[in-house]
Design a protein around this motif. Structure first.
Motif, PDB file in Angstrom:
ATOM      1  N   GLU B   5      48.540  29.675  42.230  1.00 21.45           N
ATOM      2  CA  GLU B   5      48.326  30.206  40.906  1.00 21.45           C
ATOM      3  C   GLU B   5      48.813  31.812  40.566  1.00 21.45           C
ATOM      4  OE1 GLU B   5      44.632  29.528  38.643  1.00 21.45           O
ATOM      5  OE2 GLU B   5      44.421  27.679  39.991  1.00 21.45           O
ATOM      6  N   THR B  51      50.788  37.701  50.947  1.00 26.48           N
ATOM      7  CA  THR B  51      50.000  38.670  51.025  1.00 26.48           C
ATOM      8  C   THR B  51      50.698  39.836  51.738  1.00 26.48           C
ATOM      9  OG1 THR B  51      49.012  38.235  53.105  1.00 26.48           O
ATOM     10  CG2 THR B  51      48.018  37.178  51.245  1.00 26.48           C
ATOM     11  N   THR B  59      47.347  38.755  39.189  1.00 30.62           N
ATOM     12  CA  THR B  59      46.660  38.166  40.254  1.00 30.62           C
ATOM     13  C   THR B  59      47.558  36.791  40.941  1.00 30.62           C
ATOM     14  OG1 THR B  59      45.441  36.596  38.882  1.00 30.62           O
ATOM     15  CG2 THR B  59      44.391  38.719  39.477  1.00 30.62           C
ATOM     16  N   ALA B  61      46.607  33.548  43.568  1.00 31.42           N
ATOM     17  CA  ALA B  61      45.915  32.966  44.189  1.00 31.42           C
ATOM     18  C   ALA B  61      46.438  31.692  44.973  1.00 31.42           C
ATOM     19  CB  ALA B  61      44.649  32.121  43.512  1.00 31.42           C
ATOM     20  N   GLY B  64      43.295  28.614  46.310  1.00 31.75           N
ATOM     21  CA  GLY B  64      42.149  29.115  45.879  1.00 31.75           C
ATOM     22  C   GLY B  64      41.716  30.617  46.332  1.00 31.75           C
ATOM     23  N   PHE B  65      42.523  31.070  47.188  1.00 33.55           N
ATOM     24  CA  PHE B  65      42.191  32.497  47.828  1.00 33.55           C
ATOM     25  C   PHE B  65      42.895  33.611  47.001  1.00 33.55           C
ATOM     26  CE2 PHE B  65      41.177  29.450  51.033  1.00 33.55           C
ATOM     27  CZ  PHE B  65      39.822  29.685  51.453  1.00 33.55           C
ATOM     28  N   ASP B  66      42.360  34.674  46.984  1.00 35.73           N
ATOM     29  CA  ASP B  66      42.998  35.643  46.244  1.00 35.73           C
ATOM     30  C   ASP B  66      43.684  36.641  47.184  1.00 35.73           C
ATOM     31  OD1 ASP B  66      42.765  37.497  43.736  1.00 35.73           O
ATOM     32  OD2 ASP B  66      42.573  38.950  45.284  1.00 35.73           O
ATOM     33  N   SER B  67      44.963  36.690  46.861  1.00 42.21           N
ATOM     34  CA  SER B  67      45.882  37.436  47.740  1.00 42.21           C
ATOM     35  C   SER B  67      45.473  39.075  48.201  1.00 42.21           C
ATOM     36  CB  SER B  67      47.539  37.383  46.973  1.00 42.21           C
ATOM     37  OG  SER B  67      47.612  38.436  46.195  1.00 42.21           O
ATOM     38  N   GLN B  70      41.458  38.454  49.782  1.00 47.85           N
ATOM     39  CA  GLN B  70      41.186  37.288  50.753  1.00 47.85           C
ATOM     40  C   GLN B  70      42.414  36.942  51.624  1.00 47.85           C
ATOM     41  OE1 GLN B  70      39.619  34.667  47.714  1.00 47.85           O
ATOM     42  NE2 GLN B  70      37.785  34.286  48.993  1.00 47.85           N
ATOM     43  N   ILE B  74      44.162  33.495  53.400  1.00 42.19           N
ATOM     44  CA  ILE B  74      45.698  33.011  53.143  1.00 42.19           C
ATOM     45  C   ILE B  74      46.450  32.883  54.215  1.00 42.19           C
ATOM     46  CG2 ILE B  74      47.672  33.518  51.856  1.00 42.19           C
ATOM     47  CD1 ILE B  74      45.919  34.595  49.658  1.00 42.19           C
TER      48      ILE B  74
END
Lengths: 352, 486, 362
Positions: B5, B51, B59, B61, B64-67, B70, B74
């Motif tokens: 996303e 990342t 943002t 993702a 489901g993980f935030d770049s 988290q 990733i």
């Protein structure tokens, strides 16, 4: 752990496969040790002297014979006037002239040395030697003892300096280049995105160079001991401990350089400008720090090899205890802590 | 849940806005294409997704993980093949593969199935150093390295640049197999046939998403860029009878390996001659002999009337050359580059100045006369490099994969320049991996394993091998290859 | 040859556009002339003396005072025992220790020779030797009035460098380093750079001849090197008041001959290298050897014969010898003709090798 080992092996292969660099890495210490150990000396010898006299009387002849007999001087010519002598010196046919007064024998007039002063140190030494050969052949009242280095071999002075220079170059320059190479080739992006921790990438990269530096250190020490005959009088334990501190320091510097440099060429030039030039010039390796102007002495105070070389000279050659080098060791440890922290904090886990 | 996303992501480098408010989503197990011209912001976007870069705003993702927060999670889940990905040249093919396999926590044996189709082509060279492989071979090895593990999300930044059409097909077949295993794939490509194999594509231009949809939707909506009308070219009209290039039994051997194995052909003046072949078939080596960079092992050849063996310096005066690696000196301006090459071919200052203005006028490029080449987009560099290579009106111009990595509209403009040159009597000798470009040529030859397997006009070849288009002809012939290296 | 104009123009433009080179060209002469002479100073001074006086008589104190008064030494006071004095040496607080024996004044009055011990830290050989020698002269004069009288009859005239200024000795030799970097390293890197970027392939398919291409690469650096040398000469005059005693034309001739060697050498290395890193490493290796054995830092005549033999093939050694003869001693062509011939010979040999090893067509 398996990843880590395969990483180290990969780095090792990079080093081993680059034959030309390997040759230079190992050839360099050998050649430097031989050059410094055997070729480069400031001994007074083969000094080409001219005798200037209008009348070769008995006393003059005696003085000339004494000069000629000494191991330092060769009489290349006898001329009549100082002018002739000067012309010969200018044409580089001779280094100095000894002018005997017309009535040297009657002790009324004296002797004049006309010396090529281009090289100030040698000029003074030649004069000293000529004076003592002519006036004081048997040494007389003075008994001179050369401490730590009785044969006055320049190797004693230079071995620690070579260690300081090579360890720095191998660790800092090679590590920074190998990290920057991966950046330049784009493989760093893949490594960073892989599940391997960034810190591990760096440690794995550093290990082969650490080993390499160690091998070079051992080679230098062995050569110093068995080829050059430099007595390693100090504690081997401390020599190695301090060298390890120094190697770590060099690795941190390499890491810092790799952070700044975008291309291998920049890393190379940076290493040369920031490391090589100051090491050779300001560490007291070739040129004594105390002869420099104060400003340069201050700058040399932040050049790490200065302390390493100083500590190694004291430990290896003079054989002092660890107490006497405490100051140098403390400064080195301080520098390592600072640089290592800086390098690790600054290390980019992302691009940019 | 969506695999990726991206919400309102922006990124600037100084004043340059690389990404401007980009948003899209990619579903689990989807094959998603990112297309757009050079400099559109694709690479920045990949790096943010992986990342490696932080977005200025917005943002991202992945799985489901935030770049930002988290990163480690990733990195444990994605695979990435950067555009300029290269291998460790001093390691062997096998060592490269094994290293990357270990890096991603797997082994070559475990991952072998997913790379079999491509790796088997280069496996016999597994003890050769990667640096000794040809460009296309390296790319295949790089693909194998990127695919040897099975991440849950795979990012591929123009993975097939410089790869021949057959291998590209095999590569996309492999991606299909990965998709079946539930792996999400985001890939960018300049090739239209590859775009069509994505489920959805996003068209990125100047850092903005211009449109997202199925390949058909996007290609129709932006037809002016992706599907420009074909170029009208009356074949044969200007071609003269005299031969400009004559080659007989030309061989180039490196040890026992015959890179070019007894080829013979002729090219007539004013002809556009397409010189096709798979990676490692020997195209570049042949071209080097014709341009006087290499001596042939045996055989004879004449270019613009001069012997390639003895009169190579004469040849050099009468040819132009443009290679994939090099376009122009990047640290010189447009005008300075033209002046340099004009001067090299013995033109005087006045002629150079006059022709420079004429040429830039024709290219509608006069405003950029004093711009550094380094700051031009790739497509422009290529057009400029071509114009410079024919600046001295050579008899033949050699083009070695001149249009790698640019979008169809830019390629079409490039071909207009080629036609223009041909109409002025300049013979064009061109290699390419784009089969639509092969159709534009007057005559083509297809090299396989160092030998010329077919030669003729495109329609003759299609008829002879009974295939619908050049792509199929090429695939048909190249599949007969037994060796795959130069 | 007409193409040369365009090629040279290209090189100059590229040098100007380079992020690093213009800065180098400006900063380098200043560095070389304003910092290096201060650093490359092997002058021995500040020799620290500590004395152990076991006699403690008027005569022995006289000797102590005469050393204290000498401005050659830094007097670091007296120590009670030799052991304690050695400790001072180990902690780098003293360089030379003088031990006056117990019976110094008694021996002197009895006309016997007392034995004064001078122990010098000889880790740095020159420093130890010179400190020891000066100290022993003072002692000898004190012990033996005859010799003192004779010493007063010996005078020394230092030719060409009356004040024994180390900077005068080093400055002409620094030109060798300037030429090495400017005409050796930079063009070599430039050529390997074009190799790496692939642009050399483009040049190779043009009718540009070997010679034009190579010369066009070298000429800009030669021009720059001459400019830098000129700036260096001016700086030496402005900052230190040092000028060449011999004819400047000879200096320039020597510099050009050295440029011929370094350019050819750099070119030869770059022909055999694929990457800049390789080129730099190999160059560096040879440069270090040539520099150390050239007589720049230490006199070649002091070397053992095998090492001295290498100076016959070392152009740096010829250059440094000749440039010092002209610059410091004021020698003319007659003093340096054989160095000039040697430089010319080695230079041409290297140039031939360089051109042969450069291949346009393989």
């Amino acid at each position: 752990m398996k990843q880590f080992i395969s990483f180290v092996i990969k780095e090792g292969k990079h080093i081993l496969r680059d034959k030309r660099t390997m040759l230079i890495l190992f050839g360099m210490p050998l050649v430097l040790m031989l050059i410094f150990g055997f070729a480069i000396t400031t001994d007074v010898k083969n000094v080409r002297a001219i005798v200037v006299t209008s009348s070769m009387d008995h006393l003059t002849q005696q003085a000339v014979d004494r000069l000629a007999a000494s191991e330092y001087f060769t009489i290349v010519q006898v001329v009549a006037t100082p002018k002739d002598a000067e012309r010969l010196i200018r044409g580089q046919k001779a280094d100095m002239a000894i002018v005997f007064g017309a009535d040297f024998a009657s002790k009324r007039s004296g002797v004049q040395f006309i010396v090529d002063g281009a090289d100030p140190n040698m000029a003074q030494q030649w004069t000293n030697y000529a004076t003592s050969v002519m006036l004081n052949p048997d040494g007389g009242a003075v008994n001179t003892k050369m401490l730590y280095n009785p044969q006055m071999r320049s190797a004693y002075n230079f071995v620690p300096a070579i260690m300081g220079m090579l360890l720095m170059l191998v660790c800092a320059m090679m590590t920074s280049i190998s990290i920057v190479r991966e950046k330049e080739k784009g493989t760093m992006e893949v490594l960073l995105v892989s599940p391997v921790k960034p810190l591990m990438i760096i440690v794995a990269k550093a290990i082969p160079y650490l080993v390499l530096a160690f091998v070079i250190l051992i080679i230098i020490l062995l050569m110093a001991r068995f080829v050059l005959g430099v007595p390693l009088v100090g504690s081997l334990f401390w020599i190695i401990v301090i060298s390890v501190i120094y190697i770590l320091l060099a690795l941190s510097l390499g890491l810092l350089i790799s952070n700044v440099a975008k291309t291998q060429l920049v890393a190379l030039l940076l290493s040369a400008m920031v490391l090589l030039v100051p090491i050779v010039m300001l560490s007291g390796m070739l040129f004594p720090v105390e002869s420099m102007p104060t400003v340069l002495q201050w700058i040399s105070a932040i050049v790490p090899p200065r302390y390493y070389i100083e500590a190694m000279r004291k430990l290896m050659i003079m054989g002092v205890g660890i107490k006497e080098v405490a100051r140098e060791v403390i400064i080195l440890v301080g520098m390592v802590t600072l640089l290592m922290t800086l390098a690790l904090v600054k290390f980019n886990k992302r691009l940019e | 849940m969506n695999a990726i996303e991206v919400n309102n992501v922006s990124k600037s480098y100084g004043k340059v806005k690389a990404l401007d408010d980009v948003s899209f989503t990619v579903g689990q197990g989807e094959v998603f294409g990112l297309i757009g011209p050079d400099g559109a912001g694709k690479t920045s976007l990949y790096r943010i997704l992986c990342t490696l870069l932080l977005p200025d705003s917005g943002t991202v993702a992945v799985d489901g993980f935030d770049s930002v927060r988290q990163m480690t999670d990733i990195r444990r889940r994605v695979g990435y093949m950067p555009g300029k990905f290269s291998l460790y040249e001093d390691l062997t093919v096998e060592e490269n593969l094994a290293f990357f396999a270990t890096l991603f926590g797997t082994t070559v044996e475990e991952g072998y199935d997913s790379i079999r189709a491509i790796y088997s082509q280069i496996e016999r060279f597994k003890n050769r150093r990667a640096g000794a492989l040809s460009g296309g071979m390296k790319q295949k090895l790089a693909l194998s390295c990127a695919l040897v593990h099975s991440p849950s999300v795979l990012f591929l930044d123009e993975p097939t640049t410089g790869v021949d059409p057959v291998s590209r097909k095999e590569f996309w077949d492999m991606l299909g197999a990965l998709k079946d295993r539930g792996i999400t794939i985001v890939a960018s490509t300049p090739y239209l046939d590859e775009v069509c194999r994505c489920e959805r594509v996003a068209f990125l231009d100047h850092g903005q998403v211009r449109g997202i949809g199925t390949p058909d939707e996007i290609l129709t909506r932006f037809a002016d860029i992706f599907n420009p009308p074909g170029i009208e070219h009356a074949t044969g009209s200007e071609v003269h009878e005299e031969n400009v290039i004559e080659v007989e039994h030309l061989v180039k051997a490196f040890g026992s390996f015959h890179a070019v194995d007894d080829i013979s052909f002729t090219v007539k003046r004013g002809e556009i001659f397409g010189f096709l072949g798979a990676n490692g078939a020997g195209k570049t080596t042949a071209m080097h002999m014709l341009t006087g960079l290499n001596q042939p092992t045996s055989g004879t050849g004449r270019v613009v009337g001069y012997d390639i063996r003895t009169e190579h310096e004469q040849i050099k005066k009468h040819i132009g050359y443009m290679s994939q690696k090099f376009s122009l000196y990047e640290d010189l301006t447009v005008a300075e580059n033209i002046r340099l090459f004009g001067g090299i071919y013995g033109m005087n200052d006045a002629d150079i100045a006059r022709k420079t203005d004429e040429m830039l006028e024709r290219l509608r490029f006069a405003d950029h006369k004093n711009t550094l080449v380094a700051s031009l987009p790739l497509g422009w560099k290529q057009k400029l490099a071509f114009s410079v290579s024919i600046f001295h009106e050579p008899g033949v111009v050699f083009l070695d994969e001149p249009t790698g990595g640019v979008d169809p509209a830019t390629r079409r403009q490039f071909w207009e320049l080629i036609y223009d040159a041909a109409s002025r009597g300049i013979t064009v000798f061109v290699t390419t991996h784009y089969m639509d470009e092969a159709e534009y040529c007057d005559r083509i030859s297809i090299m396989v394993d160092g030998k010329i397997k077919a030669i003729g006009t495109p329609s003759e070849l299609k008829q002879k091998f009974n295939q619908p288009d050049m792509d199929h002809v090429f695939t048909y012939l190249a599949r007969q290859a037994t060796r795959s290296s130069d | 040859m007409k193409t040369m104009k365009y090629l040279i123009q290209k090189e100059f433009t590229q040098i100007r556009r380079n992020a690093f080179l213009p800065k180098l060209i400006v900063v380098f002469p200043i560095m070389i002339m304003c910092v290096m002479p201060w650093v490359m100073n092997m002058e021995v001074k500040n020799i620290k003396v500590t004395i152990v006086d076991n006699d403690r008589s008027t005569l022995s104190q006289q000797l102590v005072h005469s050393i204290e008064a000498s401005n050659y030494f830094i007097f670091k006071g007296q120590q009670p025992t030799y052991r304690a004095a050695l400790q001072e040496v180990e902690q780098s607080r003293a360089d030379v220790v003088m031990v006056i024996p117990q019976d110094y004044s008694r021996d002197l009055t009895l006309g016997k020779q007392p034995q004064v011990l001078i122990a010098a830290n000889a880790v740095n050989g020159t420093k130890g030797a010179m400190g020891g020698a000066y100290l022993s002269q003072i002692v000898t004069a004190h012990v033996n009035p005859d010799i003192a009288a004779m010493q007063s009859r010996v005078s020394t005239l230092f030719l060409y460098n009356k004040n024994l200024n180390f900077k005068l000795f080093m400055i002409p030799a620094l030109f060798a380093i300037v030429m090495m970097l400017m005409t050796g390293f930079l063009p070599a890197l430039n050529i390997v750079g074009e190799k790496e970027a692939g642009t050399i392939e483009q040049i190779n398919v043009t009718p540009v001849s070997k010679w034009s291409f190579i010369l066009a690469k070298l000429i800009p650096y030669w021009v720059i090197a001459l400019f830098v040398i000129t700036v260096c000469l001016l700086l030496a005059w402005a900052v230190y008041g040092i000028t060449s005693v011999g004819p400047l034309a000879l200096i320039y001739l020597l510099v050009m001959l050295l440029a011929l060697f370094w350019s050819s050498f750099g070119l030869m290395i770059s022909n055999y290298s694929d990457t800049m890193q390789q080129a730099i490493f190999v160059m560096w290796f040879f440069v270090v050897m040539m520099l150390l054995l050239s007589g720049l830092f230490t006199p070649t005549r002091s070397m053992p014969s095998w090492a001295y033999a290498t100076t016959y093939v070392n152009p740096m050694s010829y250059f440094i010898e000749a440039v010092r003869t002209v610059f410091i001693r004021g020698g003319g062509l007659s003093s340096i003709w054989h160095q000039i011939l040697a430089l010319l010979g080695i230079g041409s040999l290297m140039a031939t090798w360089a051109v042969i090893s450069y291949k346009k067509n393989s």
